[in-house]
Design a protein around this motif. Sequence first.
Motif, PDB file in Angstrom:
ATOM      1  N   UNK A  64       0.826  -1.205   0.000  1.00 61.38           N
ATOM      2  CA  UNK A  64       0.000   0.000   0.000  1.00 61.38           C
ATOM      3  C   UNK A  64       0.865   1.261   0.000  1.00 61.38           C
ATOM      4  N   UNK A  65       0.335   2.281  -0.659  1.00 61.78           N
ATOM      5  CA  UNK A  65       0.975   3.586  -0.731  1.00 61.78           C
ATOM      6  C   UNK A  65      -0.019   4.645  -0.248  1.00 61.78           C
ATOM      7  N   UNK A  66       0.460   5.576   0.528  1.00 64.68           N
ATOM      8  CA  UNK A  66      -0.335   6.743   0.929  1.00 64.68           C
ATOM      9  C   UNK A  66       0.139   7.929   0.104  1.00 64.68           C
ATOM     10  N   UNK A  67      -0.780   8.505  -0.648  1.00 67.31           N
ATOM     11  CA  UNK A  67      -0.454   9.687  -1.451  1.00 67.31           C
ATOM     12  C   UNK A  67      -1.083  10.907  -0.800  1.00 67.31           C
ATOM     13  N   UNK A  68      -0.217  11.794  -0.321  1.00 69.37           N
ATOM     14  CA  UNK A  68      -0.642  13.015   0.353  1.00 69.37           C
ATOM     15  C   UNK A  68      -0.534  14.182  -0.625  1.00 69.37           C
ATOM     16  N   UNK A  69      -1.283  15.245  -0.356  1.00 70.41           N
ATOM     17  CA  UNK A  69      -1.228  16.410  -1.227  1.00 70.41           C
ATOM     18  C   UNK A  69      -1.896  16.184  -2.567  1.00 70.41           C
ATOM     19  N   UNK A  70      -2.854  15.261  -2.618  1.00 67.00           N
ATOM     20  CA  UNK A  70      -3.539  14.909  -3.862  1.00 67.00           C
ATOM     21  C   UNK A  70      -4.794  15.758  -4.080  1.00 67.00           C
ATOM     22  N   UNK A  71      -5.153  15.954  -5.339  1.00 63.94           N
ATOM     23  CA  UNK A  71      -6.481  16.441  -5.731  1.00 63.94           C
ATOM     24  C   UNK A  71      -6.982  15.573  -6.878  1.00 63.94           C
ATOM     25  N   UNK A  72      -6.325  15.629  -8.012  1.00 66.97           N
ATOM     26  CA  UNK A  72      -6.655  14.770  -9.147  1.00 66.97           C
ATOM     27  C   UNK A  72      -5.678  13.599  -9.139  1.00 66.97           C
ATOM     28  N   UNK A  73      -6.188  12.421  -8.809  1.00 62.68           N
ATOM     29  CA  UNK A  73      -5.298  11.274  -8.613  1.00 62.68           C
ATOM     30  C   UNK A  73      -4.852  10.655  -9.938  1.00 62.68           C
ATOM     31  N   UNK A  74      -5.346  11.167 -11.056  1.00 68.08           N
ATOM     32  CA  UNK A  74      -4.958  10.621 -12.357  1.00 68.08           C
ATOM     33  C   UNK A  74      -3.756  11.338 -12.955  1.00 68.08           C
ATOM     34  N   UNK A  75      -3.303  12.419 -12.325  1.00 68.50           N
ATOM     35  CA  UNK A  75      -2.150  13.167 -12.840  1.00 68.50           C
ATOM     36  C   UNK A  75      -1.220  13.528 -11.689  1.00 68.50           C
ATOM     37  N   UNK A  76       0.042  13.741 -12.000  1.00 70.98           N
ATOM     38  CA  UNK A  76       0.999  14.248 -11.023  1.00 70.98           C
ATOM     39  C   UNK A  76       0.949  15.781 -11.057  1.00 70.98           C
ATOM     40  N   UNK A  77       0.607  16.381  -9.935  1.00 70.84           N
ATOM     41  CA  UNK A  77       0.426  17.830  -9.881  1.00 70.84           C
ATOM     42  C   UNK A  77       1.627  18.554  -9.272  1.00 70.84           C
ATOM     43  N   UNK A 149     -11.000  10.248  -9.405  1.00 75.06           N
ATOM     44  CA  UNK A 149     -10.261  11.240 -10.173  1.00 75.06           C
ATOM     45  C   UNK A 149     -10.063  12.474  -9.314  1.00 75.06           C
ATOM     46  N   UNK A 150     -10.953  13.445  -9.372  1.00 74.88           N
ATOM     47  CA  UNK A 150     -10.821  14.649  -8.554  1.00 74.88           C
ATOM     48  C   UNK A 150     -11.550  14.481  -7.226  1.00 74.88           C
ATOM     49  N   UNK A 151     -11.006  15.090  -6.175  1.00 81.05           N
ATOM     50  CA  UNK A 151     -11.613  15.004  -4.851  1.00 81.05           C
ATOM     51  C   UNK A 151     -12.973  15.691  -4.870  1.00 81.05           C
ATOM     52  N   UNK A 152     -13.982  15.010  -4.295  1.00 76.57           N
ATOM     53  CA  UNK A 152     -15.338  15.543  -4.223  1.00 76.57           C
ATOM     54  C   UNK A 152     -15.642  15.991  -2.793  1.00 76.57           C
ATOM     55  N   UNK A 153     -16.515  16.974  -2.673  1.00 70.59           N
ATOM     56  CA  UNK A 153     -16.935  17.504  -1.375  1.00 70.59           C
ATOM     57  C   UNK A 153     -18.454  17.633  -1.348  1.00 70.59           C
ATOM     58  N   UNK A 154     -19.075  17.172  -0.269  1.00 61.57           N
ATOM     59  CA  UNK A 154     -20.509  17.374  -0.064  1.00 61.57           C
ATOM     60  C   UNK A 154     -20.737  17.925   1.333  1.00 61.57           C
ATOM     61  N   UNK A 155     -21.892  18.544   1.524  1.00 64.72           N
ATOM     62  CA  UNK A 155     -22.284  19.127   2.808  1.00 64.72           C
ATOM     63  C   UNK A 155     -23.450  18.329   3.358  1.00 64.72           C
ATOM     64  N   UNK A 156     -23.355  17.918   4.629  1.00 64.71           N
ATOM     65  CA  UNK A 156     -24.378  17.040   5.210  1.00 64.71           C
ATOM     66  C   UNK A 156     -24.806  17.548   6.586  1.00 64.71           C
TER      67      UNK A 156
END
Length: 249
Positions: A64-77, A149-156
């Motif tokens: 397993x790998x932990x990727x920090x600082x991500x937004x779009x996990x399909x590209x290196x930003x 792909x991109x991080x999603x946010x919802x309000x609950x």
Amino acid sequence: MKLLLLVVALGLAGASPIKDDRVCQPHSRPWQVYLHGEGSCSGVLINDWWIVTSFQCGLRSNNAIASLGEHDVTVEEGTEQHIRVANVINHSPYRSPHHSLSMVRLASPAHFTKYVQPIPLPSRCPRPGETCYVSGWGSTIPNQHEPPQQLKCITVPVLDDQTCLRMSPDYVAWSPGMVCAGHANTDNCLSDSGSVMVCGGMLQGVDWFANGCMNPAYPTVYTKLCEYNDWIGNVMSKYRPTVLPPMTT
């Protein structure tokens, strides 16, 4: 001519990607972690060595790998830190109807930047009626699969236990370690095992049963993190990483 222009305009509109208003502002959740190996899920950074996630994630430490600082996990930003996972500790002794929580220790510490920051553990429990924010990689549409792909946010909105018990499916055996949020006519689906719920700037939940992704009338159930502060502290003490002193010559 006007009809022709209208047809062309509609055709172009149909060819353009529809903007998803549930995509997070990039890097607005610097504590969010993308955990991946044989599968993938979300976690949340609580200090430079430790991540909290759901048992539902099913993470294995050997690949397993932990990727920090991500937004779009399909590209290196250029903002990411990819760190190997050293240990995965599930709530002892194993998942039961009453617990769904895992701790992940990194093989090397995270380096804090504006893209990578921890979030505080809860100093109180979430309150019914309180507005909270859930983030993760996946679909926000019930019964629809979407690759991360991109991080999603919802309000609950947080619901009280009696309402959660009444509205949840029969297979959910309610326990004090649960909190639920979202209901019909609100956002209540984010199909990412381990999606993170934050209330008042504190970590308050990780996904347990994404009921709202199966039936939008149901609330989604999260692990109630305020009930697990002692267990989290005990795990961090027991599995404290060994840091060797620098070599001198």
